[in-house]
Design an enzyme around this catalytic site. Structure first.
Site, PDB file in Angstrom:
ATOM      1  N   LYS A 170       0.821  -1.263   0.168  1.00  0.00           N
ATOM      2  CA  LYS A 170      -0.079   0.011   0.002  1.00  0.00           C
ATOM      3  C   LYS A 170       0.974   1.034  -0.082  1.00  0.00           C
ATOM      4  O   LYS A 170       1.552   1.481   0.915  1.00  0.00           O
ATOM      5  CB  LYS A 170      -0.903   0.079   1.255  1.00  0.00           C
ATOM      6  N   GLY A 201      -4.895   2.923  -1.402  1.00  0.00           N
ATOM      7  CA  GLY A 201      -5.887   3.349  -0.217  1.00  0.00           C
ATOM      8  C   GLY A 201      -5.165   4.133   0.888  1.00  0.00           C
ATOM      9  O   GLY A 201      -4.151   4.489   0.849  1.00  0.00           O
ATOM     10  N   ASP A 202      -5.980   4.255   1.691  1.00  0.00           N
ATOM     11  CA  ASP A 202      -5.614   5.203   2.986  1.00  0.00           C
ATOM     12  C   ASP A 202      -5.409   4.328   4.123  1.00  0.00           C
ATOM     13  O   ASP A 202      -5.497   3.144   4.100  1.00  0.00           O
ATOM     14  CB  ASP A 202      -6.703   6.269   3.308  1.00  0.00           C
ATOM     15  N   GLY A 203      -4.623   4.762   5.053  1.00  0.00           N
ATOM     16  CA  GLY A 203      -4.213   4.317   6.194  1.00  0.00           C
ATOM     17  C   GLY A 203      -5.402   3.683   7.031  1.00  0.00           C
ATOM     18  O   GLY A 203      -5.295   2.330   7.383  1.00  0.00           O
ATOM     19  N   PRO A 204      -6.561   4.387   7.508  1.00  0.00           N
ATOM     20  CA  PRO A 204      -7.643   3.872   8.268  1.00  0.00           C
ATOM     21  C   PRO A 204      -8.251   2.636   7.481  1.00  0.00           C
ATOM     22  O   PRO A 204      -8.882   2.114   8.293  1.00  0.00           O
ATOM     23  CB  PRO A 204      -8.602   5.118   8.455  1.00  0.00           C
ATOM     24  N   VAL A 206      -7.367   0.746   4.120  1.00  0.00           N
ATOM     25  CA  VAL A 206      -6.319  -0.253   3.582  1.00  0.00           C
ATOM     26  C   VAL A 206      -5.133  -0.596   4.400  1.00  0.00           C
ATOM     27  O   VAL A 206      -4.848  -1.886   4.716  1.00  0.00           O
ATOM     28  CB  VAL A 206      -5.781   0.087   2.312  1.00  0.00           C
ATOM     29  N   GLY A 207      -4.507   0.222   5.222  1.00  0.00           N
ATOM     30  CA  GLY A 207      -3.552   0.138   6.214  1.00  0.00           C
ATOM     31  C   GLY A 207      -3.906  -0.598   7.366  1.00  0.00           C
ATOM     32  O   GLY A 207      -3.322  -1.793   7.726  1.00  0.00           O
ATOM     33  N   CYS A 279      12.838  12.281   7.011  1.00  0.00           N
ATOM     34  CA  CYS A 279      12.809  11.676   8.419  1.00  0.00           C
ATOM     35  C   CYS A 279      14.319  11.723   9.034  1.00  0.00           C
ATOM     36  O   CYS A 279      14.405  12.005  10.122  1.00  0.00           O
ATOM     37  CB  CYS A 279      12.278  10.331   8.558  1.00  0.00           C
TER      38      CYS A 279
END
Length: 476
Positions: A170, A201-204, A206-207, A279
């Site tokens: 993802k 997809g998004d985290g909430p 597919v993640g 990061c």
């Protein structure tokens, strides 16, 4: 407007179970230029089922077979380098030459490195009459970010393929197009059906579905510490392995014996590279208190050489940051630095002159920063450098370690032994002495809330392996 509405599952491009279209925004213009589909739990279930079936075969291939496959991947990746660079530049705002040389180049370096590692890697060794075996962990879920998308895709997918794992990726929904091209690369290279699967997809949604899926054996996540915690919590019920590469707030300690004209310039460049969206960027520069005025002069001069502009403009040295959300967060932190009493050296709130549309941030430097200020503690993820004065080495090391993060640290000294001793005291996964070249062969990962596990080369490969002991392998 390009439409990329299918997922790559079981060796084919397939429609989502439930249509759910998302615009992809060009951060240079704030305009939609492409569309993708956002996946659902049902799409994840299909992809995981394909990966689970494929593992029954791919998980038992020989290292020689996997090596040949990875060599083909490298060849096709090289052929598609320009396509990848244009996608990355458009979707996340990297200047085009930077996208080709750095964003795409770093991905190639990871793929070539894992080929070199796999050639000589031993998956078993005898121990008395027993055999200790390294085996692929199984089906892995991969979640990658938008800031260095190909870096993180290749340093996960390459080792996973080398290990014999099958996978579901993802990518970030903010910068997803390079991952779609990468899926095309793997398909052309002949990666067997089901070994690699891509669900946008998004985290909430597919993640979460990946992290909690009972048939996923491991999650490898790169992103914010906040999101990494959610992945770990979702994974906990199925006791799967979780490898995380999370946020950072890296210290850069300049000793009094360095050439400040050089060290400060390189420190500013390290902080501002990729529009500050790294990061491991050296975002906290620690300098001797009695040299701060000198450092300010060099830092201002260095910052003002950075031309900010559209990703496709040849003169642009820094592109925009990736999104409105990121832009607003960075602006809020710049405002907090001013409000909390830091000295604004250059830059500040708002867009650079002449740029009225697009997520452009003024290259900003603060001095007289103290450890409790938000700009000293929070990951800004933009071209913002904090200069913190120190009184002695003990003071510098204490402040450098006074952070919930521990991804990277930097030490500049004319005395190599001094730098080495300081590096030993810094609580970070990687310490850079005197601005060395990047190295795809050393482990990458963090201490504390910067994550766990290590990526790159054999260290990344080992993260995707289980250890099995076979007792009685040899007759006593």
């Amino acid at each position: 407007m390009s439409h990329n509405l299918q997922f790559y599952i079981d060796g084919a491009w397939v429609d989502p179970v439930v249509p759910n279209v998302l615009d992809v925004i060009d951060p240079s213009s704030e305009e939609a230029f492409a569309q993708i589909s956002l996946g659902s739990k049902a799409d994840v279930d299909k992809a995981v089922a394909a990966a689970k079936r494929a593992f029954e075969t791919y998980g038992f291939t020989s290292p020689a077979e996997r090596l040949e496959l990875l060599r083909k991947v490298v060849d096709v990746y090289k052929k598609r380098s320009r396509d990848l660079a244009l996608a990355v530049s458009r979707e996340m705002g990297a200047p085009r030459q930077f996208a080709l040389d750095n964003q795409v180049g770093i991905g190639l370096a990871h793929l070539e490195k894992i080929v070199a590692v796999l050639k000589d890697f031993s998956f078993q060794h005898a121990k008395g009459t027993s055999m200790v075996v390294k085996e692929p962990i199984g089906v892995v879920g991969l979640i990658t970010p938008w800031n260095w998308p190909l870096n993180q895709i290749t340093c996960k997918v390459g080792p996973a393929l080398a290990a014999g794992c099958t996978m579901v990726l993802k990518p970030s929904e903010i910068a997803p197009l390079d991952a779609i091209i990468f899926a095309e690369i793997l398909d052309e290279a002949g990666v067997p059906a089901g070994v690699f699967n891509l669900v946008n997809g998004d985290g909430p949604t597919v993640g979460e579905a990946l992290s909690s899926h009972p048939d996923i054996d491991m999650m490898s996540f790169t992103g914010s510490t906040r999101a990494g915690i959610l992945v770990a919590k979702a994974a906990a019920d199925t006791v799967k392995r979780v490898a995380q590469e999370l946020g950072g707030k890296s210290a850069n300690i300049l000793f009094p014996d360095v050439d400040f004209a050089v060290a400060v310039k390189k420190g500013v460049a390290g902080c501002f590279g990729n529009s500050g969206q790294s990061c491991n960027a050296p975002t906290r520069m620690f300098v001797p208190r009695d040299r701060q005025d000198e450092v300010i002069g060099y830092a201002r001069e260095a910052a003002e050489t950075f031309v900010v502009g559209p990703a496709d403009a040849p003169e642009s040295k820094l592109g925009p940051v990736v999104s409105q959300v990121q832009y607003d967060k960075i602006q809020g932190l710049i405002e907090s630095g001013i409000a909390e009493g830091a000295t604004l050296v250059t830059g500040g709130p708002g867009r650079p002159a002449g740029l009225n549309r697009g997520y452009y941030v003024r290259p900003t430097i603060f001095a007289d920063v103290t450890p409790e200020m938000r700009i000293s503690r929070e990951e800004i993820f933009g071209p913002v450098l904090s200069i913190l004065p120190y009184d002695n080495v003990e003071d510098a090391v204490r402040m450098a370690n006074d952070t919930p993060y521990g991804l990277a640290a930097y030490v500049q000294s004319a005395d190599l032994e001094t730098a080495r001793k300081t590096a030993a005291r810094l609580r970070a996964g990687a310490v850079h002495i005197n601005y060395p070249a990047w190295d795809a062969g050393v482990p990458f990962g963090g201490y504390k809330q910067s994550g766990n596990g290590r990526e790159y080369a054999e260290y990344g490969l080992e993260d995707f392996l289980e250890t099995k002991a076979i007792l009685g392998y040899e007759a006593a």
